[in-house]
Every structure is written in structure tokens, then in C-alpha cells.
Design an enzyme around this catalytic site. Structure first.
Site, PDB file in Angstrom:
ATOM      1  N   GLY A 133      -1.534   1.618  -3.463  1.00  0.00           N
ATOM      2  CA  GLY A 133      -0.921   2.902  -3.173  1.00  0.00           C
ATOM      3  C   GLY A 133      -1.834   4.027  -3.631  1.00  0.00           C
ATOM      4  O   GLY A 133      -2.946   3.792  -4.117  1.00  0.00           O
ATOM      5  N   LYS A 188      -8.454   1.884   4.177  1.00  0.00           N
ATOM      6  CA  LYS A 188      -8.475   3.339   3.981  1.00  0.00           C
ATOM      7  C   LYS A 188      -9.809   3.785   3.388  1.00  0.00           C
ATOM      8  O   LYS A 188     -10.235   4.928   3.583  1.00  0.00           O
ATOM      9  CB  LYS A 188      -7.305   3.797   3.116  1.00  0.00           C
ATOM     10  N   GLU A 278     -16.355   0.651  -2.344  1.00  0.00           N
ATOM     11  CA  GLU A 278     -15.739  -0.471  -1.645  1.00  0.00           C
ATOM     12  C   GLU A 278     -15.756  -0.299  -0.130  1.00  0.00           C
ATOM     13  O   GLU A 278     -15.799  -1.274   0.620  1.00  0.00           O
ATOM     14  CB  GLU A 278     -14.294  -0.666  -2.123  1.00  0.00           C
TER      15      GLU A 278
END
Length: 339
Positions: A133, A188, A278
Site C-alpha cells: 500500500g 507501480k 525496484e
């Protein structure tokens, strides 16, 4: 009070240690790097990543894992490439009833496996939870109100972690959509790289908003193809995490993208950020997954080509804007020969 071991002493690991200790738990923080632990023990602070945040005296720190780890919860907080290794180290050391949780986000390079799959392979007899989240380590450690999702194939296990970790500034919802929660958190980072490129090029707000909106569409499209639920991507681990990573000064992925937009190569940008980005690995994994599943992901594809094929960002934007006209739901209108 729960007994919690946190594996990984980077920003997220230390922030989780601070949060858990302040919540009254018995906390052990582990890093395989002796110098890192010595510095943390001496300074009681991660000066590089969490300056000004004191690690409570009750947090024990070590660079050596004991043969038997007495823990109710073991939280993996390493970069994605180290998840398999640390879970292998836990094998045979933790109690049979120890729950494993993971706050890492990404894929295993090469195999393209999700981190929950990696954990399941290494610790098949342990129940696991993925925590994801909008949750920057810098804000968790300072007690900024933060809300995340605990996803597990076992609702009872997710609720157990919820009960252990939730407090007045760290709210947790539970979910059984492990794939959706995990893919939202991993993908994301790729869109955040693209958002950083847009900001580096100083293109303004319109393209960034479009990028984020169409980005979550691509993420959901791949997620559904891999068994996730569409509605998960409208939640905290989907659009919530995407918003914070695309807009925050804390985001390494956005920072790397901004440097690329200003003219650095991907390699130069990552070196300048100086920490794990990442989204770089995730972009290649996502591109390969899109090819494997036959899912159309034009933004992901262009980010991949910028990062790995040295395509100019301006050319990538041109190619995205020049795609065939579409209906927003991705159905091409061909009524009466019109689009």
C-alpha cells in the site's frame, strides 16, 4: 505483545522495527552486514535513510541468525532479489506456527515469479502475508498515518497480522487477493519511473495524470490475466500505492526517472540514486510477463525500451501518443468505418 523478527535493516526494515517497538512488541532486527548492524547499534539511527528517527532501545539488532528463532511474526524487508535467500535462511529456524510477512515489492528476476510464490517455495509449511500500500518508510517511522493491505490466502492469517500490527497511526485492511495486492505494489514502480521521466522533461501535469491513469489500466489488465481481481487495483495497493510513488519526494523510482528525463542513462540514474530502484528490474519482468500472457502494455513496453534499449524518452512519448485511436475501455470503434 508479539515476538517479531524483521529481516533486512534498510529503510523499510528499520521503520517497521521502530513502529513495532513503539507498538509494544519485542523486536529483533537482522542484517547480514556486520558493519550495518554495528553502525545502527552505535548510533541508534539510520542516518542515511531515516535521519532523526531514533531506534528504540528495546529493539535488539544482530548480524547472526540463531539456530532457533522464537517469533510470532517474521517480516521480510529486503530488496526483491534477496527474498529467496533470506527465506531459505529462515527455513528450519522459525517455529512451525510463525507467520511470515513480506513488505518487499517486485519480482524474482529470471523466473518472473512473484515474491509470495518465492516465499511459498522456500517456506511451504508457513502461512504468509503480503503487506502493501502507500507506505513510504520515512513516514511510517515518523508515525504519519499510514494505511496498507494485508493479503493472504488465509483470512485468519491476514487478520492475525492485522491484530498484531495495526495501531492508531498504522491501519491495515485484509484481502484474499494476493496476486492483485502484490502486482499492484510491484508494477507501480515501473509507472513511477515513467512519471519521473515526465517530470524530468518538465512536461507538466497533463501527461503525468494521463500516465498514472493509463498506467493503472495496464497494471490491472496484466493482473487480471494472472488471476487477480479488477477491483483490487482501485484500492490501496493499486491506485493508492501508484499515486504516492509517482508523486512523492521519497520515491527512488521517481527520482531515477527524473534523472533519466534530464538526460542520464538508466545506469547513470540508478548509480546516482545510490540505492535499489525496484522499478528497473520490474520493468523487464513486466515486459516479459506481458509477452508471455499476450497482454498489451504500451507504457510498460516503452519504459522497458528506454531503460534497456537506450530509447530516447521523447521518442517513447511520441510512439505512445501516436498509437491507433481507441475507446477508453480498449475496444476499437469500427462502426461505419469510423474510429
Amino acid at each position: 505483545m508479539a515476538k517479531i523478527w524483521i529481516l533486512g535493516a534498510g529503510g523499510m526494515g528499520v521503520s517497521m522495527a521502530v513502529m513495532c517497538a513503539n507498538n509494544g512488541h519485542q523486536v529483533n532486527l537482522y542484517s547480514p552486514f556486520e558493519q550495518e548492524i554495528e553502525t545502527l547499534l552505535t548510533e541508534r539511527e539510520h542516518k542515511k535513510l531515516l535521519p532523526g528517527i531514533r531506534i528504540p532501545d528495546g529493539v535488539s539488532m544482530t548480524c547472526t541468525l540463531p539456530e532457533r528463532i522464537d517469533a510470532d511474526l517474521a517480516i521480510v524487508a529486503t530488496p526483491s532479489f534477496a527474498v529467496r535467500g533470506i527465506c531459505g535462511e529462515l527455513k528450519g529456524r522459525i517455529r512451525p506456527d510463525t507467520v511470515t510477512a513480506c513488505v518487499s515489492k517486485g519480482f524474482e528476476k529470471g523466473s518472473l515469479k512473484t515474491l509470495s510464490d518465492v516465499m511459498q517455495e522456500e517456506l511451504p509449511t508457513h502461512q504468509s502475508v503480503m503487506l502493501s500500500g502507500p507506505s513510504h518508510a520515512e513516514e511510517i517511522a515518523r508515525g504519519v498515518p499510514t494505511t496498507v493491505v494485508a493479503a493472504s490466502r488465509s483470512r485468519a492469517t491476514a487478520e492475525r497480522v492485522q491484530d498484531m500490527l495495526m495501531n492508531r497511526w498504522f491501519r491495515i485492511y485484509v484481502s484474499d487477493d494476493v496476486a492483485g495486492v502484490e502486482l499492484g505494489g510491484a508494477l507501480k514502480n515501473v509507472i513511477a519511473l515513467a512519471a519521473g521521466i515526465v517530470d524530468g522533461l518538465q512536461l507538466g501535469d497533463n501527461p503525468k495524470a494521463a500516465l498514472m491513469t493509463r498506467g493503472i489500466t495496464e497494471i490491472a489488465r496484466l493482473g487480471v490475466a494472472m488471476g487477480a481481481s479488477t477491483e483490487t487495483f482501485a484500492g490501496l495497493s493499486g491506485i493508492g500505492d501508484l499515486i504516492v510513488t509517482c508523486t512523492s519526494v521519497h520515491s527512488r523510482n521517481h527520482r531515477a526517472g527524473e534523472l533519466i528525463g534530464k538526460g542520464r542513462t538508466a545506469t547513470q540514474a540508478i548509480e546516482e540514486v545510490g540505492m535499489t530502484v525496484e522499478g528497473y528490474t520490474a520493468a523487464k519482468c513486466a515486459y516479459q510477463l506481458a509477452q508471455r500472457t499476450g497482454v498489451e502494455m504500451p507504457i510498460i513496453e516503452q519504459v522497458y525500451r528506454v531503460l534497456y534499449e537506450n530509447k530516447k524518452p521523447s521518442d517513447a512519448i511520441r510512439d505512445l501518443m501516436g498509437r491507433p485511436a481507441r475507446h477508453e475501455s480498449e475496444v476499437i470503434w469500427l462502426l461505419s468505418g469510423k474510429r
